[in-house]
Motif scaffolding. Structure first.
Motif, mmCIF file in Angstrom:
data_model
loop_
_atom_site.group_PDB
_atom_site.id
_atom_site.type_symbol
_atom_site.label_atom_id
_atom_site.label_comp_id
_atom_site.label_asym_id
_atom_site.label_seq_id
_atom_site.Cartn_x
_atom_site.Cartn_y
_atom_site.Cartn_z
ATOM 1 N N VAL A 123 30.000 88.438 -10.781
ATOM 2 C CA VAL A 123 30.056 89.360 -9.980
ATOM 3 C C VAL A 123 31.769 89.894 -9.568
ATOM 4 C CG1 VAL A 123 28.094 88.237 -8.674
ATOM 5 C CG2 VAL A 123 30.409 87.837 -8.103
ATOM 6 N N LEU A 124 32.490 89.086 -10.158
ATOM 7 C CA LEU A 124 33.735 89.401 -9.964
ATOM 8 C C LEU A 124 34.376 90.382 -10.862
ATOM 9 C CD1 LEU A 124 35.285 85.827 -9.433
ATOM 10 C CD2 LEU A 124 34.523 87.320 -7.769
ATOM 11 N N GLY A 125 33.945 90.599 -12.037
ATOM 12 C CA GLY A 125 34.456 91.674 -12.986
ATOM 13 C C GLY A 125 35.530 91.198 -13.493
ATOM 14 N N GLN A 126 36.629 92.249 -13.783
ATOM 15 C CA GLN A 126 37.979 91.570 -14.262
ATOM 16 C C GLN A 126 38.945 91.183 -13.213
ATOM 17 O OE1 GLN A 126 38.265 91.670 -17.481
ATOM 18 N NE2 GLN A 126 36.347 91.896 -17.608
ATOM 19 N N ARG A 127 38.535 91.559 -11.936
ATOM 20 C CA ARG A 127 39.521 91.014 -10.708
ATOM 21 C C ARG A 127 38.943 89.811 -10.099
ATOM 22 N NH1 ARG A 127 39.671 94.551 -6.167
ATOM 23 N NH2 ARG A 127 37.262 95.347 -6.700
ATOM 24 N N ARG A 128 39.581 88.748 -10.649
ATOM 25 C CA ARG A 128 39.079 87.309 -10.357
ATOM 26 C C ARG A 128 39.660 86.711 -9.434
ATOM 27 N NH1 ARG A 128 35.816 84.594 -13.983
ATOM 28 N NH2 ARG A 128 35.191 86.017 -15.553
ATOM 29 N N SER A 129 40.430 87.314 -8.366
ATOM 30 C CA SER A 129 41.154 86.900 -7.274
ATOM 31 C C SER A 129 40.448 87.621 -6.065
ATOM 32 C CB SER A 129 42.517 86.912 -7.302
ATOM 33 O OG SER A 129 43.181 86.089 -8.038
ATOM 34 N N LEU A 130 40.185 86.946 -5.057
ATOM 35 C CA LEU A 130 39.561 87.434 -3.662
ATOM 36 C C LEU A 130 40.203 86.774 -2.573
ATOM 37 C CD1 LEU A 130 35.965 86.217 -4.741
ATOM 38 C CD2 LEU A 130 36.316 88.523 -4.210
ATOM 39 N N THR A 131 40.688 87.753 -1.578
ATOM 40 C CA THR A 131 40.933 87.325 -0.330
ATOM 41 C C THR A 131 39.721 86.843 0.683
ATOM 42 O OG1 THR A 131 42.548 89.172 -0.293
ATOM 43 C CG2 THR A 131 42.275 88.136 1.975
ATOM 44 N N MET A 132 40.084 85.501 1.114
ATOM 45 C CA MET A 132 39.114 84.531 1.715
ATOM 46 C C MET A 132 38.757 85.238 3.122
ATOM 47 S SD MET A 132 37.641 82.503 -0.434
ATOM 48 C CE MET A 132 37.794 83.886 -1.307
ATOM 49 N N PRO A 133 37.381 85.318 3.756
ATOM 50 C CA PRO A 133 37.145 85.622 4.916
ATOM 51 C C PRO A 133 38.131 84.739 5.888
ATOM 52 C CG PRO A 133 35.343 85.335 3.724
ATOM 53 C CD PRO A 133 36.365 84.679 2.981
ATOM 54 N N GLY A 134 38.449 85.374 7.312
ATOM 55 C CA GLY A 134 39.051 84.532 8.242
ATOM 56 C C GLY A 134 39.002 85.223 9.396
ATOM 57 N N LEU A 135 40.031 85.130 10.317
ATOM 58 C CA LEU A 135 39.955 85.541 11.590
ATOM 59 C C LEU A 135 41.413 86.022 12.015
ATOM 60 C CD1 LEU A 135 39.230 85.607 14.720
ATOM 61 C CD2 LEU A 135 39.871 83.381 14.743
ATOM 62 N N SER A 136 41.384 87.460 12.129
ATOM 63 C CA SER A 136 42.799 87.886 12.594
ATOM 64 C C SER A 136 42.913 87.533 13.925
ATOM 65 C CB SER A 136 42.679 89.472 12.404
ATOM 66 O OG SER A 136 44.013 90.080 12.768
ATOM 67 N N ALA A 137 44.081 86.922 14.440
ATOM 68 C CA ALA A 137 44.327 86.889 15.664
ATOM 69 C C ALA A 137 45.852 86.464 16.096
ATOM 70 C CB ALA A 137 43.702 85.204 16.132
ATOM 71 N N THR A 138 46.266 86.637 17.261
ATOM 72 C CA THR A 138 47.752 86.693 17.728
ATOM 73 C C THR A 138 48.053 85.323 18.094
ATOM 74 O OG1 THR A 138 47.145 87.153 19.795
ATOM 75 C CG2 THR A 138 47.707 88.954 18.401
ATOM 76 N N VAL A 139 49.374 84.895 18.257
ATOM 77 C CA VAL A 139 49.675 83.598 18.739
ATOM 78 C C VAL A 139 49.142 83.571 20.132
ATOM 79 C CG1 VAL A 139 51.577 82.562 19.769
ATOM 80 C CG2 VAL A 139 51.630 83.646 17.452
ATOM 81 N N ALA A 140 49.212 84.645 20.857
ATOM 82 C CA ALA A 140 48.651 84.729 22.511
ATOM 83 C C ALA A 140 47.123 84.339 22.309
ATOM 84 C CB ALA A 140 48.679 85.901 22.776
ATOM 85 N N ASP A 141 46.417 84.699 21.344
ATOM 86 C CA ASP A 141 45.047 84.335 21.096
ATOM 87 C C ASP A 141 44.888 82.824 21.075
ATOM 88 O OD1 ASP A 141 44.034 86.928 21.308
ATOM 89 O OD2 ASP A 141 44.639 87.391 19.293
ATOM 90 N N GLN A 142 45.656 82.186 19.998
ATOM 91 C CA GLN A 142 45.671 80.879 19.900
ATOM 92 C C GLN A 142 45.901 80.059 21.263
ATOM 93 O OE1 GLN A 142 48.882 81.008 16.545
ATOM 94 N NE2 GLN A 142 47.560 79.102 16.041
ATOM 95 N N ILE A 143 46.935 80.561 21.975
ATOM 96 C CA ILE A 143 47.110 79.598 23.337
ATOM 97 C C ILE A 143 46.293 79.883 24.267
ATOM 98 C CG2 ILE A 143 49.020 79.992 25.231
ATOM 99 C CD1 ILE A 143 51.062 80.636 23.135
ATOM 100 N N GLU A 144 45.563 81.150 24.259
ATOM 101 C CA GLU A 144 44.577 81.313 25.223
ATOM 102 C C GLU A 144 43.014 80.337 25.029
ATOM 103 O OE1 GLU A 144 42.687 82.078 28.341
ATOM 104 O OE2 GLU A 144 44.442 82.754 27.996
ATOM 105 N N ALA A 145 43.010 80.001 23.554
ATOM 106 C CA ALA A 145 41.772 79.292 22.984
ATOM 107 C C ALA A 145 42.219 77.747 23.365
ATOM 108 C CB ALA A 145 41.537 79.344 21.658
ATOM 109 N N LEU A 146 43.600 77.381 23.228
ATOM 110 C CA LEU A 146 43.951 76.181 23.714
ATOM 111 C C LEU A 146 43.861 75.803 25.224
ATOM 112 C CD1 LEU A 146 45.413 73.522 22.854
ATOM 113 C CD2 LEU A 146 47.623 74.824 23.185
ATOM 114 N N ARG A 147 44.150 76.707 26.057
ATOM 115 C CA ARG A 147 43.950 76.832 27.483
ATOM 116 C C ARG A 147 42.599 76.506 27.830
ATOM 117 N NH1 ARG A 147 46.529 81.093 28.575
ATOM 118 N NH2 ARG A 147 48.317 80.220 29.776
ATOM 119 N N GLU A 148 41.678 77.114 26.897
ATOM 120 C CA GLU A 148 40.200 77.099 27.418
ATOM 121 C C GLU A 148 39.630 75.670 26.978
ATOM 122 O OE1 GLU A 148 35.875 78.760 25.467
ATOM 123 O OE2 GLU A 148 37.896 79.756 25.185
ATOM 124 N N VAL A 149 40.308 74.971 26.160
ATOM 125 C CA VAL A 149 39.790 73.918 25.723
ATOM 126 C C VAL A 149 40.698 72.658 26.390
ATOM 127 C CG1 VAL A 149 39.934 72.091 23.689
ATOM 128 C CG2 VAL A 149 39.128 74.609 23.230
#
Length: 330
Positions: A238-264
Motif C-alpha cells: 500500500v506504500l508504493g515507492q514512498r515508504r515513509s509516513l507521518t504518524m497520526p497524532g494530536l495537534s495541541a498548544t502548550v496551553a492545551d497541555q497545561i489545561e489537561a494537567l490542571r484537569e487531572v
C-alpha cells in the motif's frame, strides 16, 4: 520470527521489547529470538522466553552492522539515533550516528545474499521545514531546517531507494513528539513538552522555555510502540515507492497541555511550572511543523490519541504505579 532492535536501550526500545515479550507481534506472530543493540548495554525484556543476544556497540563503527545481521533477523527496528538538540550541537556526531550508522546497516543488508528483511526506520517530523501550510500532507517536500532533520531525510531517501531495488522492505515512521516520556529529560529540544507534565505529576518543578501559544504534534509512548508493531507486519504494497509516513497524532498548544494537567492534577501542579524563556530552544521549535493530514497513515492502519487527556491517562496508567497525580515518587 527473529527481531533486531537498534537503540534498544532507549525508552521506546525498552517499551517495545516489553510488549513483544508479552504478546509477540500483531496477528499472533511469535517472536522466538531477539537481538538487542545499543551503545550502552540494553535491558533484556522481562518474561521473554526465546533466545536473546545483547550487543553493546556503535552501529557507525566498521563491522558492527554485519555482526548484527549475521543471524539474518526477519524484522529490524532501527531506533538508534542522536536526538535533535544534540545533533544540532555536535554536527560530526549527528552525521556519524544518524546518517553513517543508518547507511552502514542498510549496506550490510544489501550485501548479504538472498536476504530482504522488513526494516522499520524511525524518522522524524524534523524532515519538514518552514514555511508550512496550515496542515502538512504526506506529499509536502522535505526541506529540513536542522541537521537532525537533514540526517533523517537522508535516511528516508535511502530507505526508499533500497526498498525500490528490492534490497530491503522498508517502512519509515515520522514519529510525533512522544509525550509524556518517562524518566529524566534527554537532550532533545522537545524535552520540555514532557517535562512540564511529567515533573508536576511527580510533585517536582518544571521549566517551560517557550510561550504557551507554541503548537506541536504529539503521541504517547504507547502509541509509538503500536506504530512500530503495526509497521513490522503491515502489507507494504500500500506504500508504493514512498515508504515513509507521518504518524497520526494530536495537534495541541502548550496551553492545551497545561489545561489537561490542571484537569487531572489541579492548580498545585500548574504552580510547579516555571517560565524561563530560552531563545535557542524557541528558535529550534519555531522551525517545526504543527499540524498534519495523516490520511495515508490512517488508511494504512496506524492510530494514536485524539486528546491530551488521553495522553496524560496513558502516563498515569503506565508510569505512576497507582500514585495520585502530584505525589512524589517513593
Amino acid at each position: 520470527m527473529h527481531l533486531l532492535v537498534t537503540g534498544a536501550a532507549g525508552m521506546i526500545g525498552r517499551k517495545l521489547l516489553d510488549r513483544v515479550a508479552e504478546s509477540g507481534l500483531p496477528g499472533g506472530v511469535p517472536v522466538t529470538a531477539m537481538t538487542l543493540a545499543d551503545v550502552i548495554e540494553p535491558d533484556v525484556a522481562v518474561g521473554f522466553g526465546g533466545s536473546r543476544t545483547c550487543v553493546t556497540a556503535d552501529l557507525s563503527q566498521p563491522g558492527t552492522a554485519e555482526r548484527l545481521i549475521a543471524e539474518r533477523p526477519d524484522v529490524i527496528v532501527h531506533l538508534a539515533a542522536v536526538v535533535s538538540g544534540e545533533a544540532e550541537a555536535d554536527l560530526e556526531k549527528g552525521y556519524r550516528v544518524n546518517l553513517d550508522g543508518t547507511r552502514a546497516l542498510f549496506d550490510a543488508i544489501r550485501l548479504a545474499e538472498d536476504y530482504m528483511p522488513r526494516v522499520v526506520f524511525a524518522s522524524s517530523l524534523a524532515v519538514f521545514g518552514a514555511p508550512f501550510p496550515e496542515r502538512i500532507a504526506d506529499d509536502f517536500h522535505l526541506t529540513p531546517l536542522t541537521s537532525y532533520g537533514a540526517q533523517k531525510a537522508m535516511g528516508e531517501l535511502l530507505l526508499d531507494d533500497y526498498s525500490r531495488r528490492g534490497m530491503l522492505d522498508g517502512v519509515g515512521l515520522r514519529f510525533p513528539t512522544i509525550c509524556i516520556r518517562p524518566g529524566k529529560p534527554n537532550k532533545a529540544a522537545s524535552s520540555f513538552f514532557s517535562g512540564i507534565l511529567r515533573e508536576p505529576l511527580n510533585g517536582q518543578d518544571a521549566v517551560l522555555p517557550v510561550g504557551d501559544d507554541v503548537r506541536h504534534w504529539f503521541a504517547s509512548p504507547r502509541a509509538a510502540v503500536d506504530f512500530i508493531l503495526h509497521a513490522a507486519v503491515m502489507d507494504t504494497s500500500v506504500l508504493g515507492q514512498r515508504r515513509s509516513l507521518t504518524m497520526p497524532g494530536l495537534s495541541a498548544t502548550v496551553a492545551d497541555q497545561i489545561e489537561a494537567l490542571r484537569e487531572v492534577a489541579g492548580e498545585d501542579a500548574i504552580a510547579r511550572i516555571r517560565r524561563e524563556p530560552d531563545p535557542d530552544v524557541a528558535r529550534i521549535v519555531a522551525g517545526w511543523p504543527r499540524d498534519f493530514d495523516t490520511a495515508r497513515a490512517r488508511e494504512a492502519g496506524f492510530r494514536a490519541e485524539t486528546s491530551f487527556r488521553q495522553i496524560i491517562d496513558v502516563y498515569l496508567e503506565d508510569e505512576m504505579g497507582g500514585r495520585e497525580p502530584g505525589a512524589p515518587a517513593a
